[in-house]
Design an enzyme around this catalytic site. Structure first.
Site, short mmCIF file in Angstrom:
data_model
loop_
_atom_site.label_atom_id
_atom_site.label_comp_id
_atom_site.label_asym_id
_atom_site.label_seq_id
_atom_site.Cartn_x
_atom_site.Cartn_y
_atom_site.Cartn_z
N ASN A 210 0.82 -31.67 -15.38
CA ASN A 210 1.50 -30.45 -15.84
C ASN A 210 2.37 -29.95 -14.71
O ASN A 210 1.95 -30.01 -13.55
CB ASN A 210 0.49 -29.34 -16.16
N GLY A 211 3.52 -29.39 -15.03
CA GLY A 211 4.39 -28.86 -13.98
C GLY A 211 5.66 -29.68 -13.88
O GLY A 211 6.03 -30.40 -14.80
N CYS B 259 2.47 -27.87 -21.65
CA CYS B 259 1.57 -29.01 -21.46
C CYS B 259 0.12 -28.56 -21.24
O CYS B 259 -0.13 -27.49 -20.68
CB CYS B 259 2.00 -29.82 -20.25
N LYS C 279 3.27 -21.68 -26.10
CA LYS C 279 2.52 -20.44 -25.95
C LYS C 279 2.56 -19.95 -24.50
O LYS C 279 2.68 -18.77 -24.24
CB LYS C 279 1.07 -20.65 -26.40
N HIS D 293 29.67 0.63 -30.27
CA HIS D 293 30.42 0.15 -29.11
C HIS D 293 30.72 -1.35 -29.21
O HIS D 293 30.95 -1.99 -28.19
CB HIS D 293 29.68 0.48 -27.82
N TRP E 93 4.73 -30.87 -23.59
CA TRP E 93 5.84 -30.05 -24.09
C TRP E 93 7.04 -30.49 -23.27
O TRP E 93 7.09 -30.28 -22.06
CB TRP E 93 5.51 -28.58 -23.86
N GLU F 21 11.60 -6.25 -29.75
CA GLU F 21 10.43 -7.05 -30.06
C GLU F 21 10.46 -7.53 -31.51
O GLU F 21 10.13 -8.69 -31.80
CB GLU F 21 9.16 -6.24 -29.75
N LYS G 177 10.45 -11.43 -32.60
CA LYS G 177 9.47 -12.02 -33.53
C LYS G 177 10.19 -12.78 -34.63
O LYS G 177 9.84 -13.91 -34.95
CB LYS G 177 8.61 -10.93 -34.19
N GLU H 57 11.92 -16.03 -33.42
CA GLU H 57 10.97 -17.06 -33.00
C GLU H 57 10.42 -17.86 -34.18
O GLU H 57 10.28 -19.08 -34.09
CB GLU H 57 9.76 -16.43 -32.29
N ARG I 236 -1.08 -23.76 -27.20
CA ARG I 236 -0.08 -23.59 -26.15
C ARG I 236 1.27 -24.20 -26.56
O ARG I 236 2.28 -23.95 -25.92
CB ARG I 236 -0.56 -24.28 -24.87
O1 M6R Z 1 2.11 -15.14 -21.32
P1 M6R Z 1 3.28 -14.24 -21.10
O2 M6R Z 1 3.11 -12.88 -21.66
O3 M6R Z 1 3.69 -14.17 -19.64
O4 M6R Z 1 4.48 -14.93 -21.88
C1 M6R Z 1 5.79 -14.44 -21.80
C2 M6R Z 1 6.63 -15.00 -22.91
O5 M6R Z 1 6.76 -16.37 -22.81
C3 M6R Z 1 6.06 -14.65 -24.30
O6 M6R Z 1 5.89 -13.27 -24.46
C4 M6R Z 1 6.98 -15.16 -25.41
O7 M6R Z 1 8.16 -14.43 -25.42
C5 M6R Z 1 6.26 -15.10 -26.76
N1 M6R Z 1 6.50 -16.29 -27.50
C6 M6R Z 1 6.68 -13.95 -27.58
O8 M6R Z 1 6.20 -13.97 -28.88
#
Ligand code: M6R
Length: 604
Positions: free
Chosen positions: A99-100, A2, A599, A503, A75, A480, A484, A487, A27
């Site tokens: 927000n929150g 949000c 984000k 394993h 969001w 990672e 990616k 996502e 975001r």
């Molecule tokens: O802002 P932050 O680095 O604390 O965010 C952590 C995760 O939410 C963030 O890295 C998320 O996994 C990304 N979408 C990765 O691409």
């Protein structure tokens, strides 16, 4: 996640709110809305989906007089992303954005419903406006009612509220969710949940502390702290360097950000390297006095960079290092000892789970450090010390350049601690520093490489899953790479240590299982290669990424010859980022704003 904006002044309120919301788009959100109070009359608009839908709805709405306006990108947390659930939420004569999460919304809602209040949405937020109006009836003025309402809320919030009976006022409160207020010479007041909407509009900003609440009107800025004591705003200058939201010709921000890695890594290194030492002006070596262990804590991509850090801290600085997923650490009653330096890593500095672990560590009396990309973020303000990654604004939800700069900072920090702990010879440190200076070159995207990955990507749009495999530091890189891909492509992908496949996971191997094998020349090549061969023998489709030809692979992405595995790491990082990007583009997905993701995850 949000986003909030607010505006009080004479200018075109609608445009200011919509422009502000656009700055928060990166975001992630699923609906948006605004409410404008002018001359005792409210106008409110909401729309599901992208901001263009809200713009369309407001195209005939004109704001040309003094007004108090609030806006929000939502969001979904409580209730589906529908127009009714979008903010601002309305009472009889007031609107609120939030927000929150209001943790005690259920009992408050029940009580209000018993008293005859009808709720329009499924959100936790709506209780705020009804509770406020209930309190208004028993209070001498609206601020008293607002203050009472805040005292009845439990949870995290940044709140803006406007009400008809005081049509020149915006009420605000902040606890656990970020919010700041900006001013300028034209006596306008702005609110936002992060700096970006205010850049170019305000000269000075006040970052609210947890527990702050109050109101603004044309003549006053009134703030109280969590103890109820009146306090003066603390204004600091706001940067005027509005980073361009333009994609500079790239198809997506993520692509632009992958290409930017070379220059932002140069920025990360700038002024921090001498011949044989790493210099961090922002921290004092005494931060490491009496420290026998480093505990790293983060979420998502930042967690992966923390895993990379653990290899480097133990290898270079010979210091015991552990890594924790923030959402797990919070509730597992960890033993936190005073000889541990607690390090949180976050691109945004606002991630709720990570922020809470930082609070935990502070409460336990540990020294704390944050590695962060956003100055003045909640974590930077809270930790004892901070090192900024200098990646610049990252708009793509899928993090790329933030990860790259985090790993660079950790590499430097491991050498910084190594020097302090005498765990490496000066000559060895000098050699590593020369390598650090080579990273910007190693991450330059060459046309031929990008073209090759673009072509290959068409063969990876189906199947029943991907395994990214690697050893040592290339294991977190495999994690990672898999994150990616999932996502932004919505394909199932997992990262695994190469040696772990036999394993269990190898049972999945068949031609429809795609293995992305990271095979650096200078780190455990033979071992990694035989793990990839095991998968090839079981007919998994293999895409090998290596400087050394691999005849057991179906596809091969040849990386450059580097003298050290860390440089291979950074080049392979770019390769896995581009592979995810190209697969996602072929699948027709929204690369920058993938479904279900935000984000900055400021809720638990
Ligand atoms: O802002 P932050 O680095 O604390 O965010 C952590 C995760 O939410 C963030 O890295 C998320 O996994 C990304 N979408 C990765 O691409």
């Amino acid at each position: 996640m949000c986003g909030i904006v607010g505006y009080l002044g004479q200018k075109n309120t609608k445009e200011i709110l919509l422009e502000g919301l656009k700055e928060l788009e990166y975001r992630g959100y699923d609906s948006a809305g605004i409410a404008v109070l002018s001359d005792g009359e409210f106008s409110s608009f909401k729309a599901v989906g992208k901001l263009v839908n809200l713009e369309e709805k407001t195209k005939d709405f004109v704001t040309d007089a003094f007004a108090a306006g609030i806006g929000h990108t939502r969001w979904a947390t409580h209730g589906k992303p529908t127009e009714l659930n979008a903010h601002p939420h309305v009472g009889a004569s007031s609107y609120v954005v939030h927000n929150g999460i209001i943790e005690n919304y259920a009992p408050l809602k029940k009580e209000l419903q018993n008293e005859g209040v009808t709720f329009l949405s499924q959100t936790d937020t709506e209780v705020i406006v009804h509770q406020f109006e209930k309190n208004q009836k028993k209070s001498t003025n609206s601020f008293e009612a607002f203050k009472k309402t805040i005292s009845e809320l439990e949870g995290a919030y940044a709140i803006l509220l406007v009400t008809k009976s005081e049509d020149d006022t915006i009420f605000f409160a902040k606890n656990g969710s970020p919010m700041l207020m900006g001013i300028n010479a034209e006596n306008e007041k702005y609110f936002a949940s992060s700096d970006t909407p205010l850049i170019g509009q305000c000269s000075d900003v006040n970052y609210f502390e947890d527990g702050d609440y109050g109101y603004v009107n044309a003549d006053e800025i009134v703030i109280f702290d969590k103890m109820g004591n009146k306090k003066e705003p603390h204004f600091t200058k706001l940067s005027t360097n509005k980073l361009s939201a333009q994609k500079d010709g790239y198809r997506f921000f993520m692509e632009k950000e992958i290409y930017e890695q070379s220059s932002v890594i140069s920025d990360t290194l700038l002024g921090r390297l001498s011949e044989d030492a790493v210099v961090f002006d922002e921290i004092d070596t005494s931060l490491f006095d009496s420290i026998n262990e480093i505990k790293l804590c983060a979420c998502g991509t930042s967690y992966h960079s923390a895993l990379c850090a653990s290899y480097m801290f133990e290898r270079h600085a010979k210091i015991k290092t552990s890594v924790e997923v923030a959402s797990e650490l919070r509730y597992r009653e960890p033993v936190l000892t005073q000889d541990t330096l607690f390090v949180v890593i976050s691109q945004s500095g606002e991630t709720a789970d990570t922020l809470e672990t930082l609070k935990m560590a502070k409460a336990a009396g540990l020294k704390t450090l944050v590695i962060c990309n956003v100055d003045n973020s909640s974590m930077v303000r809270m930790a004892d010390a901070s090192i900024l990654t200098r990646a610049g604004v990252e708009k793509g939800v899928a993090s790329t350049k933030a990860f790259a700069t985090q790993v660079v900072v950790f590499w430097m920090l491991s050498l910084y601690v190594a020097k302090r702990n005498n765990s490496m010879q000066t000559q060895e440190i000098a050699e590593q520093i020369s390598l650090l200076r080579e990273i910007p070159k190693s991450v330059i995207v060459e046309d031929s490489m990008h073209e090759r990955i673009k072509r290959l990507s068409k063969r990876y749009l189906h199947g029943h899953g991907f395994f990214f495999i690697g050893r040592d530091l290339f294991y977190p890189l495999a994690l990672e790479g898999a994150l990616k891909l999932k996502e932004i492509s919505y394909l199932h992908a997992e990262g695994y240590p190469s040696g772990e496949m036999k394993h269990g996971p190898i049972a999945l191997a068949d031609p429809e299982l795609f293995t992305i094998a990271l095979l650096p020349k200078h780190l455990l090549y033979e071992k990694s290669r035989s793990n990839a061969e095991e998968l090839s023998a079981r007919d998994s489709t293999i895409c090998a990424i290596s400087p050394i030809e691999f005849d057991k692979a179906d596809d091969f992405i040849k990386t450059k010859e580097h003298g050290h595995y860390m440089l291979e790491f950074f080049e392979m990082m770019v390769v896995v980022q581009l592979l995810s990007l190209e697969i996602s583009i072929r699948l027709g997905n929204d690369v920058d704003m993938p479904r279900n993701l935000a984000k900055s995850v400021t809720v638990e």
